[in-house]
Scaffold this motif. Structure first.
Motif, PDB file in Angstrom:
ATOM      1  N   ASN A  19       0.824  -1.212   0.000  1.00 31.91           N
ATOM      2  CA  ASN A  19       0.000   0.000   0.000  1.00 31.91           C
ATOM      3  C   ASN A  19       0.861   1.265   0.000  1.00 31.91           C
ATOM      4  N   PRO A  76      -9.495   3.233  -2.592  1.00 38.09           N
ATOM      5  CA  PRO A  76      -8.318   2.418  -2.891  1.00 38.09           C
ATOM      6  C   PRO A  76      -7.735   1.746  -1.656  1.00 38.09           C
ATOM      7  N   TRP A  84     -10.106   2.269  -9.623  1.00 41.64           N
ATOM      8  CA  TRP A  84      -8.872   1.859  -8.939  1.00 41.64           C
ATOM      9  C   TRP A  84      -8.787   0.331  -8.858  1.00 41.64           C
ATOM     10  N   TYR A  85      -9.861  -0.312  -8.468  1.00 39.04           N
ATOM     11  CA  TYR A  85      -9.812  -1.780  -8.338  1.00 39.04           C
ATOM     12  C   TYR A  85      -9.607  -2.445  -9.696  1.00 39.04           C
ATOM     13  N   HIS A 110      -5.999  -2.295 -10.527  1.00 35.54           N
ATOM     14  CA  HIS A 110      -5.067  -2.892  -9.561  1.00 35.54           C
ATOM     15  C   HIS A 110      -5.413  -4.347  -9.255  1.00 35.54           C
ATOM     16  N   GLU A 126      -3.686  -6.879  -9.734  1.00 30.25           N
ATOM     17  CA  GLU A 126      -2.532  -7.569  -9.136  1.00 30.25           C
ATOM     18  C   GLU A 126      -2.507  -7.360  -7.615  1.00 30.25           C
ATOM     19  N   TRP A 127      -2.816  -6.134  -7.185  1.00 28.75           N
ATOM     20  CA  TRP A 127      -2.867  -5.839  -5.737  1.00 28.75           C
ATOM     21  C   TRP A 127      -3.918  -6.732  -5.074  1.00 28.75           C
TER      22      TRP A 127
END
Ligand code: NAD
Ligand code: TYD
Length: 356
Positions: free
Chosen positions: A42, A192, A327-328, A331, A333-334
């Protein structure tokens, strides 16, 4: 000058640190235990940045905290670290008592000892900002006015009881010892870096994976949703201009039923990432067993923060959800990295074989 941020690798703490440094704030020392909810990724955007010092440790480790306060002499402690998920608190309250109650007590005590030894100008400027939740106030009936700061604490879950206990400790350390404590009680955050066990990121993830979208009970429970950047701006403003000993409620002015929230998320996903079969994500909604003791409604009256500090949230629920979903989607991979190990065990325990 530095500030010490506890829980800075978690959802709101990381957003706060990123926003703080982007806005040119002083260097930050983050103290975080890196529980299942803490994730150094993060803070990846700050890797190598000399303005961030990361310390892996427990707020309940008095020697560690005292050493950090002595070494870095922060002008403020911003205390986000907590166990934060209501469902986990129902399944296993112990960690909530240890971190939210005992940990906050030890942190307050270490801050007090540090503050008492400061020269007068530094002592006058020092702040301990305790970040808390609207859940300490209990549950509202449909026609009740939203929670003001004067509302009695009536916590109903082990999570909210542990946070209420920590609010009381923070209050007592101000009244008894004079430690310059500020408390914020905020409504439900989204945005996020939120761990995908919480409603909104869980729904996004399950929708994209073709899984059911679990709604507890009848979906009529109401929460007041705030975009995380608005909460962080509120915390910054309270730190800057809040009066020691005072409580400031922060909220999004966006009360929604859970069913409305899930439908809004589905509609946005339909628009930006439609299902391959052309049908709507809302078809994946499934009503599941209700949460024990599920609070019916939270609502926040944040007029004090607006009146005294000029703070108000910038995002509506619709604009905040657009940003969050973007954002999701950007992301994946996050999300994949955080949804490993302990998280999967928890999902099995919580939702069994529903495929959620
Ligand atoms: P989170 O669970 O995402 O993050 C908590 C962070 O604290 C993690 O990085 C974790 O590793 C760390 N932590 C936990 N125990 C620790 C300990 N003993 N020592 C050091 N670090 C520890 O939580 P969040 O959603 O970011 O919430 C942050 C704070 O804001 C909490 O105090 C919570 O009660 C409060 N709050 C949250 C919301 C919300 O909607 N999420 C709303 C209002 C208030
Ligand atoms: P949550 O994100 O856990 O926040 P809190 O309980 O702290 O408000 O839940 C928000 C609301 O969504 C709450 O009323 C419980 C509900 N909920 C579901 O209906 N299904 C779920 O799978 C989850 C995690 C929550």
């Amino acid at each position: 000058m530095t500030i010490l941020v506890t829980g800075g690798a978690g959802f709101i703490g990381a957003n706060f640190v990123l926003d703080w440094l982007a806005a040119g704030g002083e260097p930050v020392v983050v103290l975080d235990k890196l529980t299942y909810a803490g994730n150094l990724d993060n803070l990846a955007a700050l890797r190598g940045d000399p303005r961030l010092v990361f310390v892996h440790g427990d707020i309940g480790d008095a020697a560690l905290v005292s050493g950090l306060l002595g070494r870095h002499a922060p002008r403020a402690v911003v205390h986000f670290a907590a166990e934060s998920h209501v469902d986990r608190s129902i399944a296993d309250p112990e960690a909530f008592i240890q971190t939210n109650v005992v940990g906050t007590y030890r942190l307050l005590n270490a801050a007090l000892t540090h503050w008492q030894a400061l020269p007068r100008p530094e002592a006058a400027a020092f702040r301990f900002l305790h970040v808390s939740t609207d859940e300490v106030y209990g549950s509202l009936a449909p026609d009740d006015p939203p929670f003001a700061e004067t509302h009695p604490h009536q916590p109903n879950s082990p999570y909210s009881a542990s946070k209420a206990a920590s609010d009381h400790l923070a209050r007592a350390w101000f009244h008894t010892y004079g430690l310059p404590v500020l408390t914020t009680n905020c409504s439900n955050n989204y945005g996020p870096f939120q761990f995908p066990e919480k409603l909104i990121p869980l729904i996004v993830r399950n929708a994209l994976a073709g899984k059911t979208l679990p709604i507890y009970g009848d979906g009529g429970n109401v929460r007041d949703w705030i975009y995380v950047a608005d909460h962080c701006a509120g915390v910054r403003r309270v730190l800057e201009a809040g009066r020691p000993g005072e409580i400031y409620n922060l909220g999004g002015n966006q009360e929604k039923t859970n069913l409305d929230v899930v439908r809004t998320v589905c509609a946005r996903l339909d628009a930006v990432r439609p299902r391959a079969d052309g049908r709507g994500y809302a078809e994946q909604i499934a009503f599941v067993k209700d949460r024990a003791g599920h609070d019916r409604r939270y609502g926040i009256d944040a007029r004090k923060a607006e009146r005294e500090l000029g703070w108000r949230p910038a995002e509506s629920f619709e604009t905040g959800i657009e940003k969050t979903i973007a954002w999701y989607l950007g992301h994946a991979e996050w999300v994949e990295k955080v949804t490993s190990g302990a998280y999967r065990d928890w999902m099995t325990q919580q939702y069994g074989g529903t495929g959620a």
